[in-house]
Design a protein around this motif. Structure first.
Motif, PDB file in Angstrom:
ATOM      1  N   GLU A  31       0.825  -1.213   0.000  1.00  0.00           N
ATOM      2  CA  GLU A  31       0.000   0.000   0.000  1.00  0.00           C
ATOM      3  C   GLU A  31       0.857   1.261   0.000  1.00  0.00           C
ATOM      4  OE1 GLU A  31      -2.114   3.298   1.998  1.00  0.00           O
ATOM      5  OE2 GLU A  31      -0.964   1.894   3.209  1.00  0.00           O
ATOM      6  N   GLU A  32       1.928   1.260   0.802  1.00  0.00           N
ATOM      7  CA  GLU A  32       2.830   2.411   0.823  1.00  0.00           C
ATOM      8  C   GLU A  32       3.559   2.574  -0.511  1.00  0.00           C
ATOM      9  OE1 GLU A  32       3.563   4.762   3.218  1.00  0.00           O
ATOM     10  OE2 GLU A  32       1.822   4.019   4.292  1.00  0.00           O
ATOM     11  N   SER A  33       3.936   1.448  -1.128  1.00  0.00           N
ATOM     12  CA  SER A  33       4.692   1.503  -2.379  1.00  0.00           C
ATOM     13  C   SER A  33       3.875   2.089  -3.520  1.00  0.00           C
ATOM     14  CB  SER A  33       5.174   0.097  -2.763  1.00  0.00           C
ATOM     15  OG  SER A  33       6.031  -0.447  -1.776  1.00  0.00           O
ATOM     16  N   VAL A  34       2.643   1.628  -3.674  1.00  0.00           N
ATOM     17  CA  VAL A  34       1.838   2.101  -4.809  1.00  0.00           C
ATOM     18  C   VAL A  34       1.273   3.488  -4.566  1.00  0.00           C
ATOM     19  CG1 VAL A  34       1.240  -0.252  -5.509  1.00  0.00           C
ATOM     20  CG2 VAL A  34      -0.291   0.980  -3.981  1.00  0.00           C
ATOM     21  N   ASN A  35       1.072   3.858  -3.302  1.00  0.00           N
ATOM     22  CA  ASN A  35       0.502   5.169  -3.006  1.00  0.00           C
ATOM     23  C   ASN A  35       1.554   6.273  -2.926  1.00  0.00           C
ATOM     24  OD1 ASN A  35      -2.033   4.105  -2.911  1.00  0.00           O
ATOM     25  ND2 ASN A  35      -2.284   4.263  -0.694  1.00  0.00           N
ATOM     26  N   SER A  36       2.722   5.938  -2.359  1.00  0.00           N
ATOM     27  CA  SER A  36       3.689   6.991  -2.041  1.00  0.00           C
ATOM     28  C   SER A  36       5.066   6.773  -2.629  1.00  0.00           C
ATOM     29  CB  SER A  36       3.807   7.127  -0.512  1.00  0.00           C
ATOM     30  OG  SER A  36       2.541   7.388   0.061  1.00  0.00           O
ATOM     31  N   GLY A  37       5.279   5.696  -3.349  1.00  0.00           N
ATOM     32  CA  GLY A  37       6.558   5.513  -4.020  1.00  0.00           C
ATOM     33  C   GLY A  37       7.471   4.501  -3.352  1.00  0.00           C
ATOM     34  N   VAL A  38       8.601   4.242  -4.021  1.00  0.00           N
ATOM     35  CA  VAL A  38       9.539   3.218  -3.550  1.00  0.00           C
ATOM     36  C   VAL A  38      10.110   3.556  -2.181  1.00  0.00           C
ATOM     37  CG1 VAL A  38      11.760   2.115  -4.018  1.00  0.00           C
ATOM     38  CG2 VAL A  38      10.141   2.468  -5.875  1.00  0.00           C
ATOM     39  N   ARG A  39      10.446   4.836  -1.970  1.00  0.00           N
ATOM     40  CA  ARG A  39      11.033   5.225  -0.678  1.00  0.00           C
ATOM     41  C   ARG A  39      10.099   4.907   0.479  1.00  0.00           C
ATOM     42  NH1 ARG A  39      12.618  11.191  -0.376  1.00  0.00           N
ATOM     43  NH2 ARG A  39      13.244  10.498   1.704  1.00  0.00           N
ATOM     44  N   ALA A  40       8.813   5.199   0.297  1.00  0.00           N
ATOM     45  CA  ALA A  40       7.843   4.920   1.356  1.00  0.00           C
ATOM     46  C   ALA A  40       7.679   3.421   1.565  1.00  0.00           C
ATOM     47  CB  ALA A  40       6.496   5.557   1.009  1.00  0.00           C
ATOM     48  N   GLY A  41       7.648   2.655   0.454  1.00  0.00           N
ATOM     49  CA  GLY A  41       7.541   1.210   0.577  1.00  0.00           C
ATOM     50  C   GLY A  41       8.749   0.611   1.255  1.00  0.00           C
ATOM     51  N   LEU A  42       9.942   1.097   0.881  1.00  0.00           N
ATOM     52  CA  LEU A  42      11.167   0.618   1.522  1.00  0.00           C
ATOM     53  C   LEU A  42      11.187   0.997   2.998  1.00  0.00           C
ATOM     54  CD1 LEU A  42      13.976  -0.639   1.424  1.00  0.00           C
ATOM     55  CD2 LEU A  42      14.870   1.562   0.629  1.00  0.00           C
ATOM     56  N   ALA A  43      10.733   2.212   3.325  1.00  0.00           N
ATOM     57  CA  ALA A  43      10.687   2.637   4.728  1.00  0.00           C
ATOM     58  C   ALA A  43       9.768   1.734   5.542  1.00  0.00           C
ATOM     59  CB  ALA A  43      10.217   4.088   4.820  1.00  0.00           C
ATOM     60  N   ALA A  44       8.616   1.365   4.962  1.00  0.00           N
ATOM     61  CA  ALA A  44       7.701   0.453   5.653  1.00  0.00           C
ATOM     62  C   ALA A  44       8.359  -0.913   5.859  1.00  0.00           C
ATOM     63  CB  ALA A  44       6.407   0.300   4.862  1.00  0.00           C
ATOM     64  N   GLY A  45       9.063  -1.391   4.835  1.00  0.00           N
ATOM     65  CA  GLY A  45       9.762  -2.660   4.960  1.00  0.00           C
ATOM     66  C   GLY A  45      10.839  -2.619   6.030  1.00  0.00           C
ATOM     67  N   LEU A  46      11.564  -1.507   6.097  1.00  0.00           N
ATOM     68  CA  LEU A  46      12.594  -1.360   7.121  1.00  0.00           C
ATOM     69  C   LEU A  46      11.979  -1.274   8.515  1.00  0.00           C
ATOM     70  CD1 LEU A  46      15.064   1.126   5.381  1.00  0.00           C
ATOM     71  CD2 LEU A  46      15.347  -1.339   5.745  1.00  0.00           C
ATOM     72  N   GLY A  47      10.775  -0.691   8.596  1.00  0.00           N
ATOM     73  CA  GLY A  47      10.085  -0.665   9.887  1.00  0.00           C
ATOM     74  C   GLY A  47       9.773  -2.069  10.376  1.00  0.00           C
ATOM     75  N   ALA A  48       9.283  -2.914   9.465  1.00  0.00           N
ATOM     76  CA  ALA A  48       9.003  -4.308   9.823  1.00  0.00           C
ATOM     77  C   ALA A  48      10.288  -5.041  10.172  1.00  0.00           C
ATOM     78  CB  ALA A  48       8.289  -5.006   8.666  1.00  0.00           C
ATOM     79  N   MET A  49      11.364  -4.751   9.439  1.00  0.00           N
ATOM     80  CA  MET A  49      12.648  -5.394   9.700  1.00  0.00           C
ATOM     81  C   MET A  49      13.212  -4.965  11.053  1.00  0.00           C
ATOM     82  SD  MET A  49      16.061  -5.295   7.310  1.00  0.00           S
ATOM     83  CE  MET A  49      17.625  -5.972   7.886  1.00  0.00           C
ATOM     84  N   PHE A  50      13.047  -3.692  11.396  1.00  0.00           N
ATOM     85  CA  PHE A  50      13.538  -3.213  12.684  1.00  0.00           C
ATOM     86  C   PHE A  50      12.799  -3.901  13.828  1.00  0.00           C
ATOM     87  CE2 PHE A  50      13.814   0.043  16.118  1.00  0.00           C
ATOM     88  CZ  PHE A  50      15.188  -0.002  16.286  1.00  0.00           C
ATOM     89  N   ALA A  51      11.511  -4.208  13.605  1.00  0.00           N
ATOM     90  CA  ALA A  51      10.769  -4.960  14.610  1.00  0.00           C
ATOM     91  C   ALA A  51      11.373  -6.352  14.782  1.00  0.00           C
ATOM     92  CB  ALA A  51       9.296  -5.062  14.211  1.00  0.00           C
ATOM     93  N   ASP A  52      11.823  -6.958  13.671  1.00  0.00           N
ATOM     94  CA  ASP A  52      12.484  -8.261  13.769  1.00  0.00           C
ATOM     95  C   ASP A  52      13.778  -8.166  14.566  1.00  0.00           C
ATOM     96  OD1 ASP A  52      10.675  -9.922  12.335  1.00  0.00           O
ATOM     97  OD2 ASP A  52      11.384  -9.068  10.450  1.00  0.00           O
ATOM     98  N   VAL A  53      14.503  -7.057  14.412  1.00  0.00           N
ATOM     99  CA  VAL A  53      15.712  -6.844  15.219  1.00  0.00           C
ATOM    100  C   VAL A  53      15.346  -6.825  16.703  1.00  0.00           C
ATOM    101  CG1 VAL A  53      17.577  -5.237  15.767  1.00  0.00           C
ATOM    102  CG2 VAL A  53      16.913  -5.615  13.387  1.00  0.00           C
ATOM    103  N   CYS A  54      14.245  -6.130  17.020  1.00  0.00           N
ATOM    104  CA  CYS A  54      13.785  -6.076  18.415  1.00  0.00           C
ATOM    105  C   CYS A  54      13.402  -7.466  18.919  1.00  0.00           C
ATOM    106  CB  CYS A  54      12.599  -5.125  18.545  1.00  0.00           C
ATOM    107  SG  CYS A  54      12.989  -3.396  18.197  1.00  0.00           S
ATOM    108  N   PHE A  55      12.685  -8.230  18.082  1.00  0.00           N
ATOM    109  CA  PHE A  55      12.308  -9.587  18.465  1.00  0.00           C
ATOM    110  C   PHE A  55      13.549 -10.447  18.687  1.00  0.00           C
ATOM    111  CE2 PHE A  55       8.056  -8.897  16.286  1.00  0.00           C
ATOM    112  CZ  PHE A  55       7.336  -8.930  17.467  1.00  0.00           C
ATOM    113  N   PHE A  56      14.560 -10.273  17.848  1.00  0.00           N
ATOM    114  CA  PHE A  56      15.787 -11.047  17.980  1.00  0.00           C
ATOM    115  C   PHE A  56      16.480 -10.744  19.309  1.00  0.00           C
ATOM    116  CE2 PHE A  56      20.440 -11.328  17.224  1.00  0.00           C
ATOM    117  CZ  PHE A  56      20.532 -12.709  17.074  1.00  0.00           C
TER     118      PHE A  56
END
Length: 219
Positions: A31-56
């Motif tokens: 949703e972020e990628s198609v609405n706001s561009g690659v940067r927004a989609g990548l930022a959302a992906g990095l947000g999910a990845m940062f949560a994985d760092v926290c879980f780790f």
């Protein structure tokens, strides 16, 4: 050398097994990628990845076992995740009804922090991610035999497996937004379709998790 390569590959496949399957997080990234561009989609992906760092980190500290031992806490987390998914589904549906024009996309793409924050908060309460870290994710903490896509793989180095894991996640959260954006640029109708699809997916998971949490707390 071969054992190190196997450890990296196993970690990468584990990362893809968490990041690639369809689910709430990929719906947000899409949703972020198609609405706001690659940067927004990548930022959302990095947000999910940062949560994985926290879980780790929490897994290293042994905190994740608390979720297994306290069913009420698990139910509350599932319910919170479900409510967030419903809320974000409403936002995705509103975005899908907006006009997809270049100026609008450029304006919203200028602030990717919102997508990062949204994905990070949702990932912390995403039952799929929590369960993954309570099961498959524990094998990242030490060498041994892990199950990757149904196959047993002997991992020689826990550190290399962790490196491979986060490399696999990073590969997905980078390639997925780029692929969606390229497709949207070629076929303009893909944008609204992906946004509406993301809203439906988030709403479906949200309702299911709210129901599951309510049933667990009331029984």
């Amino acid at each position: 050398m071969f054992a190190a390569a196997v450890s990296l590959l196993a970690g990468g496949l584990l990362g893809l097994s968490l990041a690639a399957p369809p689910g709430p997080m990929n719906a947000v990234i899409a949703e972020e990628s198609v609405n706001s561009g690659v940067r927004a989609g990548l930022a959302a992906g990095l947000g999910a990845m940062f949560a994985d760092v926290c879980f780790f980190v929490l897994a290293l500290a042994g905190v994740t076992t608390v979720v297994q031992e306290v069913p009420t806490l698990r139910a509350v987390m599932v319910g919170a995740g479900g409510l967030l998914m419903c809320y974000f589904a409403y936002g995705a549906a509103r975005s899908a009804t907006a006009e997809f024009v270049a100026d609008d996309v450029a304006a919203r793409a200028a602030d990717p922090v919102a997508g990062f924050r949204k994905a990070f908060v949702l990932a912390l309460t995403n039952p799929f991610q929590v369960v993954w870290w309570l099961t498959v994710g524990v094998f990242l903490l030490e060498p041994g035999t892990v199950s990757v896509l149904g196959y047993s793989v002997t991992v020689a180095s826990g550190v290399l497996t962790v490196v491979g894991f986060f490399a696999g996640v990073l590969l997905w959260v980078t390639a997925f937004p780029v692929g969606l954006r390229v497709a949207r640029n070629r076929v303009s109708a893909i944008g609204p379709a992906v946004a509406y699809g993301s809203a439906l997916l988030l709403a479906g998971f949200g309702v299911f998790f709210c129901y599951d949490a309510a049933r667990s707390l009331l029984l």
